[in-house]
Design an enzyme around this catalytic site. Structure first.
Site, PDB file in Angstrom:
ATOM      1  N   LYS A 147     -33.521  32.369 -42.033  1.00 19.71           N
ATOM      2  CA  LYS A 147     -32.970  33.445 -42.729  1.00 19.71           C
ATOM      3  C   LYS A 147     -34.061  34.571 -42.560  1.00 19.71           C
ATOM      4  O   LYS A 147     -33.487  35.572 -42.156  1.00 19.71           O
ATOM      5  CB  LYS A 147     -33.177  33.178 -44.213  1.00 19.71           C
ATOM      6  CG  LYS A 147     -32.952  34.341 -45.030  1.00 19.71           C
ATOM      7  CD  LYS A 147     -32.771  34.106 -46.537  1.00 19.71           C
ATOM      8  CE  LYS A 147     -34.019  34.194 -47.313  1.00 19.71           C
ATOM      9  NZ  LYS A 147     -34.664  35.564 -47.619  1.00 19.71           N
ATOM     10  N   ASN A 148     -35.294  34.496 -42.561  1.00 20.08           N
ATOM     11  CA  ASN A 148     -36.195  35.736 -42.440  1.00 20.08           C
ATOM     12  C   ASN A 148     -36.611  35.971 -41.268  1.00 20.08           C
ATOM     13  O   ASN A 148     -37.286  37.155 -41.096  1.00 20.08           O
ATOM     14  CB  ASN A 148     -37.626  35.266 -43.437  1.00 20.08           C
ATOM     15  CG  ASN A 148     -37.477  35.247 -44.853  1.00 20.08           C
ATOM     16  OD1 ASN A 148     -35.899  35.893 -45.335  1.00 20.08           O
ATOM     17  ND2 ASN A 148     -38.226  34.851 -45.524  1.00 20.08           N
ATOM     18  N   CYS A 161     -36.690  43.834 -58.688  1.00 21.60           N
ATOM     19  CA  CYS A 161     -36.687  42.425 -58.075  1.00 21.60           C
ATOM     20  C   CYS A 161     -37.236  41.574 -59.105  1.00 21.60           C
ATOM     21  O   CYS A 161     -38.221  41.762 -59.652  1.00 21.60           O
ATOM     22  CB  CYS A 161     -37.168  42.617 -56.780  1.00 21.60           C
ATOM     23  SG  CYS A 161     -37.469  40.951 -55.805  1.00 21.60           S
ATOM     24  N   ARG A 192     -42.075  45.295 -55.511  1.00 20.38           N
ATOM     25  CA  ARG A 192     -41.929  45.501 -54.042  1.00 20.38           C
ATOM     26  C   ARG A 192     -41.704  46.877 -53.499  1.00 20.38           C
ATOM     27  O   ARG A 192     -40.724  47.333 -53.123  1.00 20.38           O
ATOM     28  CB  ARG A 192     -40.740  44.641 -53.832  1.00 20.38           C
ATOM     29  CG  ARG A 192     -40.934  43.038 -54.119  1.00 20.38           C
ATOM     30  CD  ARG A 192     -39.908  42.240 -53.819  1.00 20.38           C
ATOM     31  NE  ARG A 192     -39.784  41.736 -52.316  1.00 20.38           N
ATOM     32  CZ  ARG A 192     -38.993  40.975 -51.973  1.00 20.38           C
ATOM     33  NH1 ARG A 192     -38.092  40.296 -52.463  1.00 20.38           N
ATOM     34  NH2 ARG A 192     -39.014  40.557 -50.397  1.00 20.38           N
ATOM     35  N   ASP A 209     -43.188  31.762 -50.225  1.00 25.12           N
ATOM     36  CA  ASP A 209     -41.607  31.317 -50.293  1.00 25.12           C
ATOM     37  C   ASP A 209     -41.777  29.674 -50.715  1.00 25.12           C
ATOM     38  O   ASP A 209     -40.765  29.155 -50.816  1.00 25.12           O
ATOM     39  CB  ASP A 209     -41.200  31.652 -49.131  1.00 25.12           C
ATOM     40  CG  ASP A 209     -40.853  33.145 -49.196  1.00 25.12           C
ATOM     41  OD1 ASP A 209     -40.811  33.886 -50.186  1.00 25.12           O
ATOM     42  OD2 ASP A 209     -40.516  33.515 -47.929  1.00 25.12           O
ATOM     43  N   ARG A 239     -28.270  32.421 -50.827  1.00 30.39           N
ATOM     44  CA  ARG A 239     -28.774  33.363 -49.950  1.00 30.39           C
ATOM     45  C   ARG A 239     -29.915  32.863 -49.066  1.00 30.39           C
ATOM     46  O   ARG A 239     -29.959  33.522 -47.954  1.00 30.39           O
ATOM     47  CB  ARG A 239     -29.639  34.385 -50.911  1.00 30.39           C
ATOM     48  CG  ARG A 239     -28.977  35.250 -51.977  1.00 30.39           C
ATOM     49  CD  ARG A 239     -29.663  36.416 -52.546  1.00 30.39           C
ATOM     50  NE  ARG A 239     -30.299  37.194 -51.691  1.00 30.39           N
ATOM     51  CZ  ARG A 239     -30.820  38.251 -52.024  1.00 30.39           C
ATOM     52  NH1 ARG A 239     -30.920  38.458 -53.235  1.00 30.39           N
ATOM     53  NH2 ARG A 239     -31.429  39.078 -51.305  1.00 30.39           N
TER      54      ARG A 239
HETATM   55  N1  EPU Z   1     -45.692  45.477 -50.364  1.00 29.90           N
HETATM   56  C1  EPU Z   1     -46.198  46.956 -50.822  1.00 29.90           C
HETATM   57  N2  EPU Z   1     -45.978  48.035 -49.997  1.00 29.90           N
HETATM   58  C2  EPU Z   1     -44.873  47.853 -49.066  1.00 29.90           C
HETATM   59  C3  EPU Z   1     -44.301  46.670 -48.567  1.00 29.90           C
HETATM   60  C4  EPU Z   1     -44.987  45.416 -49.371  1.00 29.90           C
HETATM   61  O1  EPU Z   1     -47.063  46.841 -51.572  1.00 29.90           O
HETATM   62  O2  EPU Z   1     -44.753  48.729 -48.424  1.00 29.90           O
HETATM   63  C5  EPU Z   1     -46.130  44.518 -51.119  1.00 29.90           C
HETATM   64  C6  EPU Z   1     -44.919  43.635 -51.750  1.00 29.90           C
HETATM   65  O3  EPU Z   1     -44.781  44.442 -52.986  1.00 29.90           O
HETATM   66  C7  EPU Z   1     -45.666  42.334 -51.887  1.00 29.90           C
HETATM   67  C8  EPU Z   1     -46.300  42.084 -50.723  1.00 29.90           C
HETATM   68  O4  EPU Z   1     -46.626  43.534 -50.014  1.00 29.90           O
HETATM   69  O5  EPU Z   1     -46.341  42.012 -52.962  1.00 29.90           O
HETATM   70  C9  EPU Z   1     -45.485  41.359 -49.604  1.00 29.90           C
HETATM   71  O6  EPU Z   1     -44.433  41.969 -49.306  1.00 29.90           O
HETATM   72  P1  EPU Z   1     -43.896  41.823 -47.627  1.00 29.90           P
HETATM   73  O7  EPU Z   1     -43.495  43.346 -47.235  1.00 29.90           O
HETATM   74  O8  EPU Z   1     -44.748  41.397 -47.019  1.00 29.90           O
HETATM   75  O9  EPU Z   1     -42.441  41.131 -48.075  1.00 29.90           O
HETATM   76  P2  EPU Z   1     -41.189  41.517 -47.587  1.00 29.90           P
HETATM   77  O10 EPU Z   1     -41.178  41.884 -46.298  1.00 29.90           O
HETATM   78  O11 EPU Z   1     -40.425  42.377 -48.686  1.00 29.90           O
HETATM   79  C10 EPU Z   1     -40.523  38.904 -46.712  1.00 29.90           C
HETATM   80  C11 EPU Z   1     -39.531  37.855 -46.889  1.00 29.90           C
HETATM   81  C12 EPU Z   1     -39.858  37.275 -48.219  1.00 29.90           C
HETATM   82  C13 EPU Z   1     -41.468  37.009 -48.201  1.00 29.90           C
HETATM   83  C14 EPU Z   1     -42.348  37.789 -47.912  1.00 29.90           C
HETATM   84  C15 EPU Z   1     -43.589  37.501 -47.859  1.00 29.90           C
HETATM   85  C16 EPU Z   1     -37.722  38.572 -45.508  1.00 29.90           C
HETATM   86  C17 EPU Z   1     -36.044  38.899 -45.885  1.00 29.90           C
HETATM   87  N3  EPU Z   1     -38.172  38.470 -46.852  1.00 29.90           N
HETATM   88  O12 EPU Z   1     -40.228  40.161 -47.690  1.00 29.90           O
HETATM   89  O13 EPU Z   1     -38.942  36.069 -48.610  1.00 29.90           O
HETATM   90  O14 EPU Z   1     -41.510  36.434 -49.585  1.00 29.90           O
HETATM   91  O15 EPU Z   1     -41.893  38.467 -46.597  1.00 29.90           O
HETATM   92  O16 EPU Z   1     -43.927  36.419 -47.192  1.00 29.90           O
HETATM   93  O17 EPU Z   1     -38.296  38.424 -44.650  1.00 29.90           O
HETATM   94  C18 EPU Z   1     -37.782  34.653 -49.454  1.00 29.90           C
HETATM   95  O18 EPU Z   1     -37.351  34.192 -48.432  1.00 29.90           O
HETATM   96  O19 EPU Z   1     -37.544  33.917 -50.728  1.00 29.90           O
HETATM   97  C19 EPU Z   1     -38.431  35.969 -49.645  1.00 29.90           C
HETATM   98  C20 EPU Z   1     -38.807  36.573 -50.925  1.00 29.90           C
END
Ligand code: EPU
Length: 438
Positions: free
Chosen positions: A22-23, A119, A124, A307, A399
């Site tokens: 998915k990711n 969320c 996030r 995750d 999802r």
């Molecule tokens: N963060 C910030 N600022 C930003 C972006 C992120 O502070 O601009 C913080 C977030 O608040 C969080 C941390 O950084 O505390 C990690 O966020 P990240 O951006 O790495 O995660 P994401 O891209 O929003 C993806 C996966 C998530 C997974 C995370 C971490 C997808 C679609 N989602 O989210 O997947 O937990 O990376 O590995 O790729 C799941 O599949 O259940 C899921 C939540």
């Protein structure tokens, strides 16, 4: 409305195949926006509600989308004029919609994206996405619940991320493929899904180097084209089955699972007494009658994945003694523990650490999922619980897990998915045969 009903106490045996990730597929779908000629032909696409939602958003952006669900193939064609607005109806349902911002900006010079709301697992923010795009030359404003980004041209530069955000790395990387000159992203995310995206972008004509390390360099090119690309397998789905196999003291081969993507989990399972065998066709997990306690800390890749944290806490609660789970990535990702308490779990949360007391004799209860991985954790607890567990709010599970209950049933779980309004015939209330522990 549906729910999953599980009669616990059955060990899992056999073979199960994992889907495409998915990711990985969500940013790959967004990458389709970048191809001004040809078709991006994605194979091994999981049939998940998030994937369908991303397709709907892409259609709204005027991209031609064909999803052959039977063959797990998506064809994306963005050779016509692309529009640039992602409304709240999409972003509110799926935060990953944000990842269209970089491609839209690069392709059209403009992106208007609704700001995602709250969320269940943390606040996030998207500050790192915006900081990176600004450094590439975008002018970004926020008003009326929208982010508006404009750039006549994007120009490569050095970008340092304060935290290795997966989404920010993807957005910046995609924007930089069409920027002038060289972009360097330091302290970027190293997740395998980042490597998958970089590989696809390179097949589309981009020049991305260093994906998988903490510095990615992107030499901008004039345009990208379609290509054929196979989505990597889902390491989180694989890890979920590995934990389910260990929790039920089972013996399961997880087909298509790659051990190199799940090393932190494998190491912890082995510490807990579980046998993990790397095979040519996947990963075999053999449970143990006595699970040892463990200390786990989530971290960006190559650390233990957040995750898999909720699922892992179920295993830790089954272990003989006190285990610790320190969640460092999301600030609110222990909501599943509240539900597990209703199934007999004992724990305390101190700051970002859950102290988990085992061994737990889980007992069946009616529980509700609060997010995708929390749902998986509740299902695993249901597999080992005495009596009947009913899991509600399945929209979250859908999802990220394709046919979870069928796959578990195929492994011997007594599990069904029913319409909540139907008359439910619960399995016989006879004493359940429990896998013995300790
Ligand atoms: N963060 C910030 N600022 C930003 C972006 C992120 O502070 O601009 C913080 C977030 O608040 C969080 C941390 O950084 O505390 C990690 O966020 P990240 O951006 O790495 O995660 P994401 O891209 O929003 C993806 C996966 C998530 C997974 C995370 C971490 C997808 C679609 N989602 O989210 O997947 O937990 O990376 O590995 O790729 C799941 O599949 O259940 C899921 C939540």
């Amino acid at each position: 409305m549906e729910k999953i009903i599980i009669k616990g106490g059955h060990r899992l045996f056999g073979r199960v195949a994992v889907e495409g990730a998915k990711n990985a597929v969500l940013p790959l779908q967004a990458a389709g926006i970048l191809a001004s000629t040809g078709t991006l032909h994605l194979t091994n696409v999981p049939v998940l509600s998030d994937v369908l939602m991303m397709n709907e958003l892409l259609k709204f952006l005027n991209i031609r989308v064909q999803f052959n669900q039977e063959n797990h193939v998506i064809d994306l064609n963005a050779s016509q004029k692309v529009s640039s607005e992602a409304p709240f109806q999409y972003v509110s349902k799926m935060r990953a919609s944000m990842v269209v911002m970089g491609p839209l900006l690069a392709r059209t010079g403009y992106a208007k994206i609704a700001l995602p709301g709250g969320c269940a697992i943390g606040s996030r923010p998207i500050d790192l996405h915006l900081k990176g795009l600004r450094q590439l030359g975008a002018v970004i404003e926020q008003h009326d619940g929208y982010i508006e980004a404009r750039a006549d041209r994007l120009v490569g530069t050095n970008i340092y991320l304060d935290f290795p955000s997966v989404g920010a790395t993807q957005n910046i990387m995609m924007a930089a493929t069409l920027a002038e000159g060289i972009t360097t992203i330091e302290n970027c995310a190293r997740e395998p899904e980042i490597v998958d995206l970089a590989n696809a972008l390179n097949k589309m004509g981009a020049r991305v180097h260093g994906a998988g390390t903490d510095v990615i360099r992107i030499q901008g090119v004039n345009f990208l084209h379609g290509c054929d690309y196979r989505v990597m397998s889902d390491r989180i789905e694989a890890g979920t089955f590995m934990i389910a196999a260990a929790a039920t003291n089972g013996d399961v081969v997880i087909e298509n699972a790659e051990s190199k993507y799940n090393e932190p989990l494998i190491a912890k399972l082995q510490d807990m007494g579980v046998t993990v065998i790397d095979q040519d066709d996947g990963i075999r997990v053999l449970g143990t009658s006595v699970l040892l306690p463990s200390t786990v800390q989530t971290a960006p890749y190559p650390g233990f994945p957040t995750d898999l944290q909720p699922q892992m806490t179920v295993l830790q609660l089954l272990a003989n003694g006190t285990s610790m789970m320190n969640e460092t990535v999301f600030e609110k990702r222990f909501m599943h523990l509240e539900e597990l308490r209703r199934m007999n779990a004992e724990y305390q949360i101190k700051n970002s650490t859950a102290v988990l007391s085992g061994p737990t004799k889980f007992s069946g209860a009616e529980v509700a999922t609060t997010d995708l991985r929390a749902g998986a954790a509740l299902v695993i607890a249901g597999l080992v619980a005495q009596g009947i567990t009913q899991v509600r709010n399945l929209k979250y599970l859908d999802r990220g897990y394709y046919h979870l209950h069928q796959k578990l049933a195929q492994l011997g779980a007594q599990i069904d998915r029913v319409n909540i309004d139907d008359q439910i015939e619960l399995a016989s209330a006879k004493e359940v045969n429990h896998p013995e522990r300790g």
